[in-house]
Design a protein around this motif. Structure first.
Motif, PDB file in Angstrom:
ATOM      1  N   ALA A   1       5.832   8.053   0.896  1.00  0.00           N
ATOM      2  CA  ALA A   1       5.726   6.394   1.014  1.00  0.00           C
ATOM      3  C   ALA A   1       6.682   5.655   0.114  1.00  0.00           C
ATOM      4  CB  ALA A   1       4.326   5.801   0.998  1.00  0.00           C
ATOM      5  N   GLY A   2       7.577   6.565  -0.717  1.00  0.00           N
ATOM      6  CA  GLY A   2       8.399   6.055  -1.900  1.00  0.00           C
ATOM      7  C   GLY A   2       9.451   5.290  -1.003  1.00  0.00           C
TER       8      GLY A   2
ATOM      9  N   GLY B   1      12.817   5.291  -2.023  1.00  0.00           N
ATOM     10  CA  GLY B   1      14.163   6.035  -1.869  1.00  0.00           C
ATOM     11  C   GLY B   1      15.135   5.306  -2.265  1.00  0.00           C
ATOM     12  N   THR B   2      14.998   4.605  -3.369  1.00  0.00           N
ATOM     13  CA  THR B   2      16.342   3.531  -3.691  1.00  0.00           C
ATOM     14  C   THR B   2      17.674   4.567  -4.240  1.00  0.00           C
ATOM     15  OG1 THR B   2      15.099   3.512  -5.861  1.00  0.00           O
ATOM     16  CG2 THR B   2      14.821   1.713  -4.351  1.00  0.00           C
ATOM     17  N   ARG B   3      17.239   5.485  -4.584  1.00  0.00           N
ATOM     18  CA  ARG B   3      18.356   6.348  -5.467  1.00  0.00           C
ATOM     19  C   ARG B   3      19.211   6.774  -4.124  1.00  0.00           C
ATOM     20  NH1 ARG B   3      15.420  11.024  -8.213  1.00  0.00           N
ATOM     21  NH2 ARG B   3      13.802  10.516  -6.799  1.00  0.00           N
TER      22      ARG B   3
ATOM     23  N   GLU C   1      12.951  11.657   2.965  1.00  0.00           N
ATOM     24  CA  GLU C   1      12.448  12.807   3.290  1.00  0.00           C
ATOM     25  C   GLU C   1      13.024  13.486   4.803  1.00  0.00           C
ATOM     26  OE1 GLU C   1      10.463  10.247   2.387  1.00  0.00           O
ATOM     27  OE2 GLU C   1       9.564  10.818   0.639  1.00  0.00           O
TER      28      GLU C   1
ATOM     29  N   GLN D   1      -0.076   4.210   2.550  1.00  0.00           N
ATOM     30  CA  GLN D   1      -0.371   4.098   1.378  1.00  0.00           C
ATOM     31  C   GLN D   1      -0.518   2.346   1.173  1.00  0.00           C
ATOM     32  OE1 GLN D   1       2.446   5.187  -1.551  1.00  0.00           O
ATOM     33  NE2 GLN D   1       1.460   4.086  -3.202  1.00  0.00           N
TER      34      GLN D   1
ATOM     35  N   GLY E   1       3.174   3.400  -6.587  1.00  0.00           N
ATOM     36  CA  GLY E   1       3.231   4.512  -7.459  1.00  0.00           C
ATOM     37  C   GLY E   1       2.487   5.917  -7.038  1.00  0.00           C
TER      38      GLY E   1
HETATM   39  P1  UTP Z   1      10.045   9.152  -6.371  1.00  0.00           P
HETATM   40  O1  UTP Z   1      10.000   8.437  -7.434  1.00  0.00           O
HETATM   41  O2  UTP Z   1      11.121  10.444  -6.270  1.00  0.00           O
HETATM   42  O3  UTP Z   1      10.225   8.424  -4.943  1.00  0.00           O
HETATM   43  O4  UTP Z   1       8.669   9.996  -5.994  1.00  0.00           O
HETATM   44  P2  UTP Z   1      10.822   7.124  -4.694  1.00  0.00           P
HETATM   45  O5  UTP Z   1      10.295   5.954  -5.546  1.00  0.00           O
HETATM   46  O6  UTP Z   1      10.927   7.077  -3.250  1.00  0.00           O
HETATM   47  O7  UTP Z   1      12.300   7.226  -5.247  1.00  0.00           O
HETATM   48  P3  UTP Z   1      13.410   6.367  -5.827  1.00  0.00           P
HETATM   49  O8  UTP Z   1      13.285   6.673  -7.199  1.00  0.00           O
HETATM   50  O9  UTP Z   1      13.289   4.899  -5.307  1.00  0.00           O
HETATM   51  O10 UTP Z   1      14.866   6.910  -5.240  1.00  0.00           O
HETATM   52  C1  UTP Z   1       8.200  11.164  -5.595  1.00  0.00           C
HETATM   53  C2  UTP Z   1       7.597  11.071  -4.524  1.00  0.00           C
HETATM   54  O11 UTP Z   1       6.368  10.439  -4.196  1.00  0.00           O
HETATM   55  C3  UTP Z   1       6.540   9.480  -3.097  1.00  0.00           C
HETATM   56  C4  UTP Z   1       8.052   9.307  -2.704  1.00  0.00           C
HETATM   57  O12 UTP Z   1       8.102   9.302  -1.062  1.00  0.00           O
HETATM   58  C5  UTP Z   1       8.407  10.865  -3.034  1.00  0.00           C
HETATM   59  O13 UTP Z   1       8.066  11.827  -2.136  1.00  0.00           O
HETATM   60  N1  UTP Z   1       5.975   8.239  -3.593  1.00  0.00           N
HETATM   61  C6  UTP Z   1       6.208   7.624  -4.617  1.00  0.00           C
HETATM   62  C7  UTP Z   1       5.000   7.619  -2.575  1.00  0.00           C
HETATM   63  O14 UTP Z   1       4.352   8.396  -1.650  1.00  0.00           O
HETATM   64  N2  UTP Z   1       4.300   6.506  -2.923  1.00  0.00           N
HETATM   65  C8  UTP Z   1       4.819   5.752  -4.137  1.00  0.00           C
HETATM   66  O15 UTP Z   1       4.497   4.626  -4.427  1.00  0.00           O
HETATM   67  C9  UTP Z   1       5.841   6.412  -4.883  1.00  0.00           C
END
Ligand code: UTP
Length: 295
Positions: free
Chosen positions: A12-13, A15-17, A28, A104, A109
């Motif tokens: 659920a992140g 993926g800002t990078r 993903e 989520q 987080g």
């Molecule tokens: P990351 O910190 O690598 O994911 O989390 P992010 O926040 O998507 O990435 P950036 O930094 O913005 O590019 C590791 C894993 O945990 C999940 C993400 O989808 C990833 O697979 N995650 C992270 C969640 O499911 N929920 C969150 O609130 C944060």
């Protein structure tokens, strides 16, 4: 301790990078050669005996759900054409384990994402696999972590040794002693420490075996680093006082691993995986040798 059968995969992140690629598509679902990153992770879970899989999803994750569902129109078209090879590729993802989804409710987080699995998991220990962390296909890391969990009753984290200059990208452990074979007791965790204050060179990677008592610890957490509910903060509490959720043990991983959520690592993973493939490797490797002379 029973062997876990449930895997939780947070996806659920934001993926800002990887923007702008991840503006409307989950990171993903980016392909490593010709298979989405998440399929490598699900295959690893199933291979390790974790047949019940829960994705923690968020907005704009429909592509991911569709990938693990049947694709009737495409399948009948391939059937009509008698293209069994491609049909098998399409159906492979549908036939993996029992897949479930829960939202989520905001990317607050990793700890918050894991907490969303509470009613699915119940009172059993469970595995967490980060949806953007890919291990080499022959890796038996999860099985080893489950053995260690069974033997110790502790939660288990996976560790890699990284140069000090890279430790700020990871959670780092403070060891409680020396390694016993491939395992080490954890005294504490520090999330993304600066090199000069990192308690060790051992970094936590995206595989965990967690005890269900951790849910209650996570539920009481305040936001930590990055203003997010951090899984490492809950693990720290258990590591500091093993009467809370059985303490934490680390297992070192020496194999190949790719953080597919990081652009450079993603490119390296694509090249490495393709270079090992029988259908692509020979031509790619010849080209890579030529290309390396140009740069
Ligand atoms: P990351 O910190 O690598 O994911 O989390 P992010 O926040 O998507 O990435 P950036 O930094 O913005 O590019 C590791 C894993 O945990 C999940 C993400 O989808 C990833 O697979 N995650 C992270 C969640 O499911 N929920 C969150 O609130 C944060």
């Amino acid at each position: 301790m029973r062997l876990p059968t449930k895997a939780v995969i947070p996806v659920a992140g934001l993926g800002t990078r990887f923007l702008p690629a991840t503006k409307a598509m989950p990171k993903e679902m980016l392909p490593l050669v010709d298979k989405p990153v998440i399929q490598y992770v699900v295959e690893e879970a199933v291979r390790s005996g974790l047949s019940d899989i829960l994705f923690i999803t968020g907005r704009d994750k429909y592509a991911l759900e569709n990938h693990f569902d049947s694709a009737e129109a495409l399948e009948s078209r391939l059937e009509e054409k008698g293209d069994d090879e491609k049909l098998a590729l399409v159906q492979d993802a549908t036939n993996l384990g029992n897949i479930h989804y829960v939202r989520q409710g905001g990317a607050k987080g990793l700890g918050h994402a894991v907490l969303a699995a509470k009613s699915f998991v119940g009172h059993e220990s469970f595995a967490v696999l980060l949806g953007d962390d890919v291990l080499e296909e022959s890796s038996a890391l999860l099985e080893r972590m489950m053995q260690v969990h069974q033997a110790t009753g502790s939660s288990v984290v996976a560790l890699v040794e990284v140069p000090k200059s890279e430790i700020h990208k990871y959670g780092s452990i403070k060891p409680a002693g020396d390694f016993d074979g491939d395992t080490i007791k954890v005294a504490d965790f520090v999330e993304k420490p600066k090199a000069d204050v990192a308690p060790s060179n051992y970094a936590v990677i995206g595989r965990y075996i967690l005890r269900p008592e951790l849910f209650d610890i996570i539920a009481k957490l305040e936001p930590g680093a990055g203003d997010e509910i951090q899984l490492t903060d809950a693990l720290s509490i258990s590591a500091r006082d093993a009467s809370l959720a059985g303490g934490v043990v680390g297992v070192i991983f020496n194999g190949e691993r790719y953080d597919a959520g990081d652009k450079l690592e993603y490119i390296k993973a694509t090249v490495r995986l393709a270079s090992k493939r029988a259908d692509l490797g020979p031509e790619l490797n010849t080209w890579l040798k030529e290309f390396s002379k140009e740069i």
